[in-house]
Design a protein around this motif. Structure first.
Motif, mmCIF file in Angstrom:
data_model
loop_
_atom_site.group_PDB
_atom_site.id
_atom_site.type_symbol
_atom_site.label_atom_id
_atom_site.label_comp_id
_atom_site.label_asym_id
_atom_site.label_seq_id
_atom_site.Cartn_x
_atom_site.Cartn_y
_atom_site.Cartn_z
ATOM 1 N N ASN A 27 23.986 47.807 20.737
ATOM 2 C CA ASN A 27 22.895 48.685 21.184
ATOM 3 C C ASN A 27 21.677 47.888 21.638
ATOM 4 O O ASN A 27 20.965 48.312 22.557
ATOM 5 C CB ASN A 27 22.510 49.649 20.061
ATOM 6 N N THR A 28 21.413 46.752 20.990
ATOM 7 C CA THR A 28 20.323 45.878 21.423
ATOM 8 C C THR A 28 20.551 45.419 22.856
ATOM 9 O O THR A 28 19.633 45.421 23.690
ATOM 10 C CB THR A 28 20.213 44.668 20.487
ATOM 11 N N THR A 29 21.780 45.031 23.158
ATOM 12 C CA THR A 29 22.122 44.570 24.508
ATOM 13 C C THR A 29 21.962 45.689 25.533
ATOM 14 O O THR A 29 21.357 45.493 26.601
ATOM 15 C CB THR A 29 23.571 44.056 24.519
ATOM 16 N N GLY A 71 20.220 48.512 25.285
ATOM 17 C CA GLY A 71 18.830 48.947 25.412
ATOM 18 C C GLY A 71 18.034 48.036 26.333
ATOM 19 O O GLY A 71 17.257 48.494 27.178
ATOM 20 N N ALA A 72 18.218 46.723 26.164
ATOM 21 C CA ALA A 72 17.509 45.750 27.005
ATOM 22 C C ALA A 72 17.926 45.877 28.464
ATOM 23 O O ALA A 72 17.084 45.917 29.377
ATOM 24 C CB ALA A 72 17.776 44.339 26.494
ATOM 25 N N ALA A 73 19.240 45.929 28.699
ATOM 26 C CA ALA A 73 19.746 45.999 30.072
ATOM 27 C C ALA A 73 19.300 47.282 30.761
ATOM 28 O O ALA A 73 18.844 47.269 31.919
ATOM 29 C CB ALA A 73 21.273 45.906 30.054
ATOM 30 N N ALA A 74 19.405 48.397 30.059
ATOM 31 C CA ALA A 74 19.023 49.686 30.652
ATOM 32 C C ALA A 74 17.531 49.745 30.941
ATOM 33 O O ALA A 74 17.110 50.262 31.985
ATOM 34 C CB ALA A 74 19.424 50.823 29.713
ATOM 35 N N GLY A 75 16.719 49.217 30.029
ATOM 36 C CA GLY A 75 15.279 49.216 30.240
ATOM 37 C C GLY A 75 14.873 48.416 31.461
ATOM 38 O O GLY A 75 14.018 48.829 32.253
ATOM 39 N N ALA A 76 15.486 47.225 31.632
ATOM 40 C CA ALA A 76 15.160 46.377 32.776
ATOM 41 C C ALA A 76 15.543 47.041 34.087
ATOM 42 O O ALA A 76 14.744 47.097 35.041
ATOM 43 C CB ALA A 76 15.872 45.028 32.638
ATOM 44 N N VAL A 77 16.762 47.560 34.165
ATOM 45 C CA VAL A 77 17.244 48.199 35.394
ATOM 46 C C VAL A 77 16.433 49.456 35.709
ATOM 47 O O VAL A 77 16.066 49.706 36.859
ATOM 48 C CB VAL A 77 18.745 48.531 35.249
ATOM 49 N N GLY A 91 12.778 48.282 26.408
ATOM 50 C CA GLY A 91 14.076 48.746 25.942
ATOM 51 C C GLY A 91 14.455 48.121 24.610
ATOM 52 O O GLY A 91 14.999 48.793 23.720
ATOM 53 N N LEU A 92 14.165 46.843 24.447
ATOM 54 C CA LEU A 92 14.435 46.158 23.181
ATOM 55 C C LEU A 92 13.594 46.736 22.046
ATOM 56 O O LEU A 92 14.082 46.950 20.936
ATOM 57 C CB LEU A 92 14.163 44.657 23.332
ATOM 58 N N VAL A 93 12.321 46.960 22.329
ATOM 59 C CA VAL A 93 11.433 47.537 21.314
ATOM 60 C C VAL A 93 11.932 48.919 20.893
ATOM 61 O O VAL A 93 11.985 49.258 19.710
ATOM 62 C CB VAL A 93 9.991 47.628 21.853
ATOM 63 N N ALA A 94 12.318 49.727 21.878
ATOM 64 C CA ALA A 94 12.719 51.110 21.596
ATOM 65 C C ALA A 94 14.011 51.183 20.788
ATOM 66 O O ALA A 94 14.152 52.029 19.901
ATOM 67 C CB ALA A 94 12.859 51.887 22.900
ATOM 68 N N ILE A 95 14.968 50.320 21.084
ATOM 69 C CA ILE A 95 16.258 50.391 20.395
ATOM 70 C C ILE A 95 16.189 49.783 19.002
ATOM 71 O O ILE A 95 17.132 49.934 18.200
ATOM 72 C CB ILE A 95 17.351 49.689 21.231
ATOM 73 N N THR A 96 15.090 49.155 18.643
ATOM 74 C CA THR A 96 14.972 48.476 17.352
ATOM 75 C C THR A 96 15.089 49.441 16.176
ATOM 76 O O THR A 96 15.732 49.124 15.176
ATOM 77 C CB THR A 96 13.639 47.707 17.290
ATOM 78 N N ALA A 97 14.495 50.609 16.264
ATOM 79 C CA ALA A 97 14.575 51.575 15.159
ATOM 80 C C ALA A 97 15.962 52.195 15.019
ATOM 81 O O ALA A 97 16.518 52.230 13.919
ATOM 82 C CB ALA A 97 13.514 52.654 15.321
ATOM 83 N N GLU A 156 25.052 56.007 18.859
ATOM 84 C CA GLU A 156 26.211 55.537 19.609
ATOM 85 C C GLU A 156 25.751 54.682 20.796
ATOM 86 O O GLU A 156 24.615 54.825 21.271
ATOM 87 C CB GLU A 156 27.026 56.731 20.114
ATOM 88 N N PRO A 157 26.621 53.801 21.311
ATOM 89 C CA PRO A 157 26.226 52.955 22.454
ATOM 90 C C PRO A 157 25.722 53.734 23.659
ATOM 91 O O PRO A 157 24.776 53.298 24.332
ATOM 92 C CB PRO A 157 27.518 52.187 22.757
#
Length: 460
Positions: free
Chosen positions: A280-282, A284-290, A321-327, A333-334
């Protein structure tokens, strides 16, 4: 060192049931000791990854500002670690987790100052890395205009008192919001595995408060005569390469931040939880950037007719995206992690736009990344938390994400309500404490550098 067999043979006859039981007990003790060692190493390793994020913060901040202030902001990032270590060792850890074994709910910890009561050292190290990450969030926002003594005072105060109170509320077994308390709030407690709220939102709100009191950099929103500019002046980063290096360092360190927050790894169940957190960390980061990159590109294309790609939007969208998925990283789910990242990218763009609209100067956009992203992360856990994932991570299933509650046919608002209370608590606590703190520093002229020093640069 004698083997288990030899020790048991010295005490019992090999033909007796006592001998067999001795062998069994010995192997059980060895396995328990091995599991404890693996868990300890895992937490130290995860803490080292989190601490490596300091390099990411340093490079991102240094690349985002003007050359004349680079050495100054690098020193700030080093002092974050120094001040954070001293503040968290002396009182911060005690305020956050001291007295966890005493039962009952408390607003703040009250034991184990200076680690004198025998704390788990690996746990202190991991939590210290979190405190340092929190402190570094503010450095970029107030870069190029804040005094060194103000930064030192704020760093010690934030890691020694303000953050520990929030961490205690969320994660201590005595915390009033904690899901691990004996009687959690509304039978559930807040869901935040790794710190969207306690770490990122607390740091982001602190950055907002300091930016409001400190004011913008000279020339950002006003001309030399004090007249409001029609279009705010941009201060372009001096090194995009350092910005990207910092972003990748932070993303890499997040694999200690989120999966490491399981705290243990010595069982198949914990391994599955940590693995989900990493996936999920991966995503979240990818989706946020795109999301941030292409949304801004489409918006600019429609406005100007020219297609451009904003690198800063991509980097900060990734971080949001990384910050948001942290909690919610261990309880969604992915596919939900991907959706959370997409929305995080949009919220970053909105937050960044609102800062400029209200003339709040944030040199690295840390406020929309960490405050907005952190708030969204806490809230998203109340929307997307899945029953089976929640049970695996926290051992409870009564109150789940609001969207899944509708699937149950209940519309139960309990978990989402707790998450909203947690967001409001952080906002109220940080504004109530850090607002007067920065106002007092400003009153005594300890906050902002002289205008001449700001013009020539703080490196001098």
């Amino acid at each position: 060192m004698a083997s288990i067999y030899e020790n048991c043979l010295a005490e019992y006859d090999s033909s007796t049931t006592e001998f067999v039981q001795c062998i069994s007990d010995g192997h059980e003790r060895n396995l328990s000791s091995l599991a404890s060692g693996v868990d300890t190493f895992y937490l130290i390793f995860a803490g080292a990854l989190v601490y490596f994020m300091q390099a990411g913060f340093a490079m991102l901040c240094a690349g985002s500002i003007r050359t004349k202030n680079v050495m100054n902001v690098l020193l700030w990032n080093l002092l974050d670690s120094c001040g954070g270590a001293i503040g968290f060792w002396s009182i911060g850890y005690a305020f956050a987790y001291g007295g966890d074994d005493m039962g009952g709910k408390t607003f703040i910890g009250h034991a184990n100052f200076f680690l004198m009561d025998g704390a788990d050292m690996e746990d202190w190290f991991f939590q210290f890395a979190f405190a340092c990450a929190l402190s570094s969030i503010v450095a970029g926002t107030v870069a190029e205009r804040s005094k060194m003594q103000a930064y030192l005072c704020y760093s010690l105060f934030l890691t020694g008192f303000v953050y520990p109170v929030v961490a205690h509320a969320f994660w201590s077994t005595n915390g009033w919001l904690s899901n691990s308390a004996s009687n959690p709030l509304w039978g559930s407690g807040v869901i935040d595995l790794a710190g969207s709220g306690p770490v990122h939102m607390t740091g982001g709100v602190t950055a907002l408060v300091m930016a409001l009191v400190l004011g913008p950099r000279i020339g950002r929103f006003h001309d030399s005569d004090g007249n409001l500019l029609d279009v705010p002046r941009e201060f372009p980063p001096h090194s995009v390469a350092l910005q990207f290096l910092g972003t990748f360092c932070l993303w890499f360190g997040w694999y200690g931040f989120n999966p490491g927050s399981t705290l243990n790894i010595s069982s198949e169940k914990l391994g599955d939880v940590a693995s989900l957190a990493a996936v999920n960390t991966t995503l979240g980061a990818a989706a946020g950037a795109v999301s941030a990159l292409f949304t801004k590109s489409i918006r600019e294309t429609r406005r100007t007719g020219v297609t451009t790609y904003d690198l800063t939007a991509a980097m900060n969208g990734c971080l949001t995206g990384l910050v948001a998925i942290t909690a919610p990283c261990a309880t969604v789910e992915p596919w939900a992690g991907f959706v959370i990242g997409i929305i995080a990218g949009w919220l970053y763009l909105l937050g960044s736009h609102l800062l400029v609209m209200y003339r709040i100067d944030d040199a690295v956009d840390a406020i929309p990344v960490h405050m907005v992203g952190g708030a969204w992360g806490v809230i998203s856990a109340g929307l997307f938390t899945n029953e089976s994932r929640l049970e695996a991570a926290f051992g409870m299933t009564e109150n789940i994400g609001w969207f899944y509650e509708w699937g149950r046919g209940s519309g139960n608002f309990t978990l989402l309500g707790i998450q909203l209370i947690a967001v409001l608590f952080i906002l109220a606590w940080v504004f109530a404490i850090m607002g007067p703190f920065f106002i007092i520093l400003n009153y005594y002229n300890w906050l902002r550098v002289d205008p001449l020093e700001e013009e020539v640069g703080l490196d001098i």
